[in-house]
Design an enzyme around this catalytic site. Structure first.
Site, PDB file in Angstrom:
ATOM      1  N   ARG A   1       9.718   2.524  12.894  1.00 12.18           N
ATOM      2  CA  ARG A   1       9.024   2.704  11.619  1.00 12.18           C
ATOM      3  C   ARG A   1       8.996   4.199  11.330  1.00 12.18           C
ATOM      4  O   ARG A   1       8.146   4.917  11.843  1.00 12.18           O
ATOM      5  CB  ARG A   1       7.596   2.150  11.735  1.00 12.18           C
ATOM      6  CG  ARG A   1       6.879   1.945  10.405  1.00 12.18           C
ATOM      7  CD  ARG A   1       5.385   1.714  10.620  1.00 12.18           C
ATOM      8  NE  ARG A   1       4.699   2.974  10.868  1.00 12.18           N
ATOM      9  CZ  ARG A   1       3.599   3.090  11.598  1.00 12.18           C
ATOM     10  NH1 ARG A   1       3.051   2.045  12.180  1.00 12.18           N
ATOM     11  NH2 ARG A   1       3.035   4.278  11.763  1.00 12.18           N
ATOM     12  N   HIS A  20       2.359   3.585   8.494  1.00 14.62           N
ATOM     13  CA  HIS A  20       2.186   2.124   8.470  1.00 14.62           C
ATOM     14  C   HIS A  20       2.126   1.657   7.014  1.00 14.62           C
ATOM     15  O   HIS A  20       2.820   0.735   6.609  1.00 14.62           O
ATOM     16  CB  HIS A  20       0.924   1.733   9.211  1.00 14.62           C
ATOM     17  CG  HIS A  20       0.556   0.307   8.992  1.00 14.62           C
ATOM     18  ND1 HIS A  20       1.336  -0.727   9.463  1.00 14.62           N
ATOM     19  CD2 HIS A  20      -0.462  -0.261   8.316  1.00 14.62           C
ATOM     20  CE1 HIS A  20       0.782  -1.871   9.105  1.00 14.62           C
ATOM     21  NE2 HIS A  20      -0.298  -1.622   8.397  1.00 14.62           N
ATOM     22  N   TYR A  59      -1.792   9.569  15.640  1.00 19.23           N
ATOM     23  CA  TYR A  59      -1.492   8.807  16.857  1.00 19.23           C
ATOM     24  C   TYR A  59      -0.064   8.926  17.389  1.00 19.23           C
ATOM     25  O   TYR A  59       0.258   8.398  18.434  1.00 19.23           O
ATOM     26  CB  TYR A  59      -1.846   7.318  16.653  1.00 19.23           C
ATOM     27  CG  TYR A  59      -1.207   6.671  15.435  1.00 19.23           C
ATOM     28  CD1 TYR A  59       0.117   6.242  15.468  1.00 19.23           C
ATOM     29  CD2 TYR A  59      -1.936   6.491  14.257  1.00 19.23           C
ATOM     30  CE1 TYR A  59       0.702   5.640  14.360  1.00 19.23           C
ATOM     31  CE2 TYR A  59      -1.352   5.882  13.136  1.00 19.23           C
ATOM     32  CZ  TYR A  59      -0.042   5.463  13.201  1.00 19.23           C
ATOM     33  OH  TYR A  59       0.533   4.869  12.101  1.00 19.23           O
TER      34      TYR A  59
HETATM   35  C1  LIG Z   1      -4.465 -11.402  11.380  1.00 22.34           C
HETATM   36  C2  LIG Z   1      -4.326  -9.986  10.978  1.00 22.34           C
HETATM   37  N1  LIG Z   1      -4.980  -9.032  11.686  1.00 22.34           N
HETATM   38  C3  LIG Z   1      -4.899  -7.736  11.339  1.00 22.34           C
HETATM   39  C4  LIG Z   1      -4.153  -7.339  10.262  1.00 22.34           C
HETATM   40  C5  LIG Z   1      -4.081  -5.849   9.853  1.00 22.34           C
HETATM   41  N2  LIG Z   1      -2.723  -5.347  10.086  1.00 22.34           N
HETATM   42  C6  LIG Z   1      -1.823  -5.292   9.084  1.00 22.34           C
HETATM   43  S1  LIG Z   1      -0.321  -4.806   9.649  1.00 22.34           S
HETATM   44  C7  LIG Z   1      -0.878  -4.633  11.220  1.00 22.34           C
HETATM   45  C8  LIG Z   1       0.060  -4.185  12.293  1.00 22.34           C
HETATM   46  C9  LIG Z   1       1.276  -5.063  12.337  1.00 22.34           C
HETATM   47  O1  LIG Z   1       2.169  -4.578  13.327  1.00 22.34           O
HETATM   48  P1  LIG Z   1       3.587  -5.252  13.481  1.00 22.34           P
HETATM   49  O2  LIG Z   1       3.414  -6.722  13.680  1.00 22.34           O
HETATM   50  O3  LIG Z   1       4.321  -4.516  14.530  1.00 22.34           O
HETATM   51  O4  LIG Z   1       4.286  -5.086  12.071  1.00 22.34           O
HETATM   52  P2  LIG Z   1       4.649  -3.682  11.380  1.00 22.34           P
HETATM   53  O5  LIG Z   1       3.415  -3.225  10.630  1.00 22.34           O
HETATM   54  O6  LIG Z   1       5.032  -2.729  12.467  1.00 22.34           O
HETATM   55  O7  LIG Z   1       5.768  -3.971  10.450  1.00 22.34           O
HETATM   56  C10 LIG Z   1      -2.231  -4.964  11.306  1.00 22.34           C
HETATM   57  C11 LIG Z   1      -3.034  -4.911  12.546  1.00 22.34           C
HETATM   58  C12 LIG Z   1      -3.482  -8.356   9.536  1.00 22.34           C
HETATM   59  N3  LIG Z   1      -2.744  -8.060   8.459  1.00 22.34           N
HETATM   60  N4  LIG Z   1      -3.589  -9.645   9.921  1.00 22.34           N
END
Ligand SMILES: Cc1ncc(C[n+]2csc(CCOP(=O)(O)OP(=O)(O)O)c2C)c(N)n1
Ligand SMILES: Cc1ncc(C[n+]2csc(CCOP(=O)(O)OP(=O)(O)O)c2C)c(N)n1
Ligand SMILES: [Mg+2]
Ligand SMILES: [Mg+2]
Lengths: 328, 364, 328, 364
Positions: free
Chosen positions: B258, B262, B271
């Site tokens: 990434r 985020h 971080y």
């Molecule tokens: C059930 C749930 N918990 C928390 C969140 C908040 N949240 C949005 S994206 C994210 C991180 C996702 O990481 P990853 O699965 O690696 O996907 P990326 O963002 O790296 O594309 C979080 C914790 C959410 N959207 N859904």
């Protein structure tokens, strides 16, 4: 007319729905060869095959989540949650996906999913097997909530729930599963349009002093109370639909009686009775001769089974409430 | 990082195009694409990156509420989505702009939800692509269910469901693996391991590779260099074929990074170290394909310029289009809550309409 | 007295609680180095270490489920759910385990778990980031539900929630996170006993014509409405605790005003306002000069952000309700 | 079945005592127990089976609401629980009567919940054993959390959490694996694969063995002959030691069989063939230990008779004790809902008390 238990009536309704629409599929834990722990799906896998009555892995979120995908593919999944207390693992999929998907897609996708949940107490079960979680779903926009109170209603409303293009949480009053009643099986899913509107409440007994609103397992309790009521004339309204709630029928009944008692097994605080009491107290502000009284389970976790008789609204508590309503 | 680089350099991850743009071979995977196909992939990546940058800019200007950049993940997203057949169905998360683009969704359709004028943006049935899914893991089960439906239809389509490294922790994702295995459903699990789940580094979460999770559920897992669009496409095609021919699911781990925050509300400097980004910049998915196309004489300066130009036009369209997006009628919030009449909704709709009208009156 | 935002006030409260009791640990997604997406836990991992401020894997059921085990081991977990819409994956652990464990074990085990949830709308967010799920938890026996409306209350109640031996769902009104207010940091978790009882409602503005009950994000809205109210004198009651609800304070207010308006962001049907309207309509049957009026979000999924201003109760809708109440 | 038998006979599952009662050796696992320890294990299994049969009978007589028999799983449950140190903590499901027995919980304490006079039955802290957990998978996360607490305490205890083959599908169980791996928590995941989840045969759920799930999460998995109490104990001791010394979790799959119905409300004839039960009867965990003890002269006729006698006495105690269990005071349903005063509860308690009193009055 055949005399059927509610279990058999729902089974017959499911069969009709499956005959009527090949896209109707049943999905749930142990619903195939076993026919479900309550035998509601008895013989359906044998008659319709494993591709239409599918045993699911032991994961409720998985069952509901995959049903969303099946619906997107054009299917009409009818899910069985084995007991009320086991619906919670799927709460996220129900509240954030099933309930909101149609609107999220601006109508481009339908969610004709029926989630069958045996609910309520009174069968001497262990923890998690006697709960009444209907308020959680009635508060959730995008869901419809139905609960039948007798075999005939169950036979018809399960077909109507399945035919509905919106998601329906279908609560089956498990302690009434073995109650028998006359069912007209000649009515099929095809004419559900012509039969009673499932979203309307049913006046199941007329009376003039007090309106008693109830649903599912407590309807029989209230009818027995009405019968047993010496001098108070009780009108019993079976709400049947908890989302939407048919306030028109309630209001016209209260316009005649001037009093309302609401009865349900779920805890009082924040239960479906709260919404009814709130709306009726507003709509019938000048009509009500007594405050709306709620007879419900207490605000405690469902107790050990040897105490459930004290937790569940019974004939005496209903009559006691009716008397209190009359005292105003 | 070194260990990661080793993995990228071939110990685990399938690679067909090195960061230096060198075409290499792999014992199990290969792909042959026409010049125009290769040009098309390059064009896709450049335009998606342009959309991405434009959206980020628009968010800064207050035109969008939020944006989740896919910067750096273009090869993983486009390589996998372009491997799909027209009737296959994609289930993306909020970051899969390369996927939605490849499914024919226009930039403005992508941006409606971020502009706050809709919760969706396109017809999933028409585009064979689900909405941007926000609740982590939820859409993975939807993909499996859809694949079960394909199976019931006796069709040969495949569902491809996208999720991230962080999502590997969610119950829904693991249940999706269980259901897919139990029904041997025609689904491809495409996990983009971009090394971060907001502030959580992947390597803190587990001491095994993501693709290794699959074996224990009973289906194959493969790790691919997610910044190598050729490898991604090759690996995805094999997984799609496997599903299509009734052999069940595959878990693909696209090892990528990434490059951006985020989301536009995030501050990665809290971080992670800049050095990490530098390392990955050397593995940029677009650069390596560009070098390859140039070296092979598949594309020349004029082609690259033309794509740039196309990007400029697209960016301009986006800017104008987004600013032109007006909020819908307030009463529309009552539309599509239910597909059939609902007493409560009708009641509340008219309450709101009357209430709003009361102001008109008082005004005029 | 220091002037702090609610974010900083909660941060200060968490710090005090951690200094006071070494068993207090924070657990949640991105709460460590990042300090949480709202920075509520900013610097706490730096100051207390990774063993007391633990970043969790991305799984809410796992976060709450492991917290139950941590509580059994004698810890006092303070959990952060990143946004309201992401609490549902943990609903099963909250409703069937956290809420019921103490009672299941006949008191032998405590569940001093605090679950912090930023909730509510008004920040222009995408779907799932603006919800008000409090009614689900207020209806669940065994849980307590708190929601602060200003920095001082947040600073104190977060400490009181953590000190409480019962599970507390702690809803933080995210659109008020950046509101500033005077906070007396000299008060520590040690004297929380001596400070205001968190389970009591607060009369935050006195008035004589209409009582407006609200909580969390709508308290400021209602105070502004009261200020702006030309001729109707509005008393504003900040409920603060949604389980239990402090009806004594409400009733004594209504005995003075004779009218009640309830304001919350959550959908009306089955919202917390329903329970309040139901109870008050019963308790104040002879006192109420007008029906209880609810000003709430509509019974629809939270709309796209550009429409949220029409969904959220605002100053005008509160005043409109107060006027309607006066018309009776 | 054959393939299963092969596995049992050594291809996968660790075995130290054959169904014929023959002591065999295993390259990685061994155990040495004193005669009295061996006698103790035999006694445990016989008495637990007696409790099990007695409870089933009492349910038939209407004295209990329900019973979930552990018939056939005695070796898996007792072998693992007896391997635990006094301060280790067990998290059982509703079927783990052999575990609760081994943790010192009395039969009557076990039966209170089935009699319907309590939702628990014992003090988990005192017994270092959680309640019978009914919601599938929930207690597995509790075990991991407890283990994280052990870690924070810097203690050397271990949490052992029990679940079944069906539970492997639940999100909570898989999240438990994720958390345990991420924190390298001192927990042992003890999965009894009794081949059935109510009516669902294990082999329909997956084409891989349960213990194989662990590797993809980053910790070891091992399959043991669950009807061989020596092997179960040996394997569990190794896993406990591993956790105790800071090396993290282990998944143990105890390959066994649910000889009885799922519960007393279940009718297995609807979904499984009698032949299957016959095959497994030959692998009975008690018989094989009995044969071994007798052959080795570790126990003789008089010992076996004495245990039988002990069982008769215990059964009698249970019958009397259960019949003597009376429902608690109705108002007790308001106890322990909260640990601190709660207005609503106090209000409702007095409402109920007054209401019930009103009948007394009308009567007397
Ligand atoms: C059930 C749930 N918990 C928390 C969140 C908040 N949240 C949005 S994206 C994210 C991180 C996702 O990481 P990853 O699965 O690696 O996907 P990326 O963002 O790296 O594309 C979080 C914790 C959410 N959207 N859904
Ligand atoms: C969340 C949840 N869903 C469904 C049930 C109903 N149920 C009780 S036991 C059981 C099967 C469990 O199978 P397994 O995990 O193999 O354990 P076993 O019964 O074989 O000991 C089911 C479906 C439940 N208790 N919890
Ligand atoms: Mg990621
Ligand atoms: Mg099993």
């Amino acid at each position: 007319m055949t005399n059927l238990t509610m279990v058999k009536a729902i089974n017959a309704g499911l069969r009709k729905a499956m005959e009527h629409d090949p896209k109707v599929i049943l999905f749930g834990e142990d619903i195939g060869r076993l026919g479900g722990v309550f035998r509601v799906t008895d013989n359906l896998q044998k008659d319709f095959g494993t591709h239409r009555v599918m045993d699911a892995p032991l994961a409720e979120s998985g069952i509901v989540g995959t049903a969303v995908g099946l619906a997107m593919r054009g299917y009409r999944p009818v899910l069985e949650i084995q007991f009320d207390g086991f619906v919670y693992p799927s709460f996220n999929q129900i509240v954030s996906q099933v309930a909101k998907f149609h609107r999220r897609m601006a109508g481009a996708v339908m969610m004709p999913i029926t989630i069958r949940i045996p609910y309520g107490g009174g069968i001497g079960a262990v923890e998690h097997h006697s709960e009444s979680p209907e308020a959680y779903f009635a508060h959730t926009a995008g869901l419809r909530v139905l609960t039948p109170s007798d075999p005939q209603a169950a036979y018809l409303t399960i077909q109507q729930a399945i035919a509905c293009n919106d998601p329906v949480i279908y609560f089956e009053p498990k302690r009434r599963y073995w109650d028998k009643g006359e069912v007209d099986e000649s009515v099929s899913a095809l004419d559900v349009g012509s039969v009673a509107d499932p979203w309307r409440a049913r006046v199941v007994r007329t009376g003039s002093d007090v309106t008693v609103a109830c649903y599912g397992p407590t309807v029989r309790t209230c009818l027995e109370a009405a019968q047993a009521s010496p001098d108070i004339s009780i009108e019993v309204v079976d709400l049947q639909s908890l989302s939407p709630i048919d306030f028109d029928t309630l209001v016209s009944s209260i316009e005649r009686t001037g009093r309302l008692v609401i009865v349900h097994e779920a805890s009082m605080s924040g239960g479906v009775g709260a919404e009814i009491a709130a709306r009726i107290s507003e709509k019938c502000f000048y009509t009500l001769e007594a405050p709306v009284i709620r007879v419900t389970g207490f605000d405690v976790p469902y107790p050990a089974s040897r105490l459930e008789e004290y937790f569940l609204p019974d004939l005496d508590r209903v009559l006691d409430a009716a008397e209190r309503a009359m005292r105003y | 990082m070194d260990e990661r680089m080793n993995r990228i350099d071939g110990i685990h991850a399938v690679q067909l195009l090195t960061p230096e743009g060198q075409r290499v071979s792999h014992p199990d995977y290969d792909i042959t694409l026409s010049d125009s196909e290769l040009q098309g992939l390059y064009r896709d990546m450049v335009l998606v990156r342009r959309i991405d940058n434009e959206a980020t800019a628009l968010q800064r200007q207050g035109e969008l509420g939020l944006w989740a950049p896919c910067l750096g993940q273009e090869a993983a997203q486009i390589g996998s989505a372009r491997a799909m057949a027209p009737n296959d169905f994609a289930f993306p998360t909020f970051r899969e702009h390369g996927v939605t683009w490849s499914r024919g969704i226009t930039p403005l359709e992508m941006l409606g939800i971020l502009r706050g004028v809709t919760s969706g943006g396109w017809d999933p049935q028409a585009r064979k692509c689900g909405p941007y899914s926000i609740v982590i893991g939820a859409q993975v089960l939807h993909g499996v269910g859809y694949a079960m439906g394909i199976q019931l239809d006796g069709a040969e389509d495949v569902a491809v469901t996208y999720f991230g490294d962080g999502a590997m922790a969610q119950g829904d994702v693991n249940e999706a693996f269980v259901f897919a295995a139990a029904f041997s459903a025609p689904v491809v699990f495409f996990c983009q391991n971009n090394q971060w789940a907001i502030s959580q580094p992947r390597d803190h979460q587990s001491n095994v590779q993501i693709y290794e999770r699959a074996a224990g559920f009973g289906f194959p897992g493969v790790q691919v260099d997610g910044n190598d669009i050729l490898a991604v496409m090759a690996v995805t095609k094999v997984a799609l074929e496997r599903a299509r021919t009734g052999n069940g699911p595959t878990l693909i781990e696209a090892y990528t990074y990434r490059m951006g925050a985020h989301t536009t509300s995030d501050d990665p400097t809290r971080y992670r170290l800049a050095g990490e980004i530098e390392t990955w910049r050397l593995r940029d998915p677009i650069e390596r394909l560009k070098v390859y196309l140039a070296r092979q004489g598949i594309a020349d300066r004029s082609f690259f310029d033309q794509i740039e130009k196309e990007g400029d036009d697209l960016a301009e369209q986006i800017r104008q289009g987004v600013r032109a997006m007006v909020p819908p009628d307030p009463a529309s919030m009552f539309d599509h809550v239910y597909s059939q009449p609902h007493a409560r909704i009708d009641e509340q709709r008219s309450e709101l309409v009357e209430y709003l009208a009361s102001f008109q009156d008082s005004v005029g």
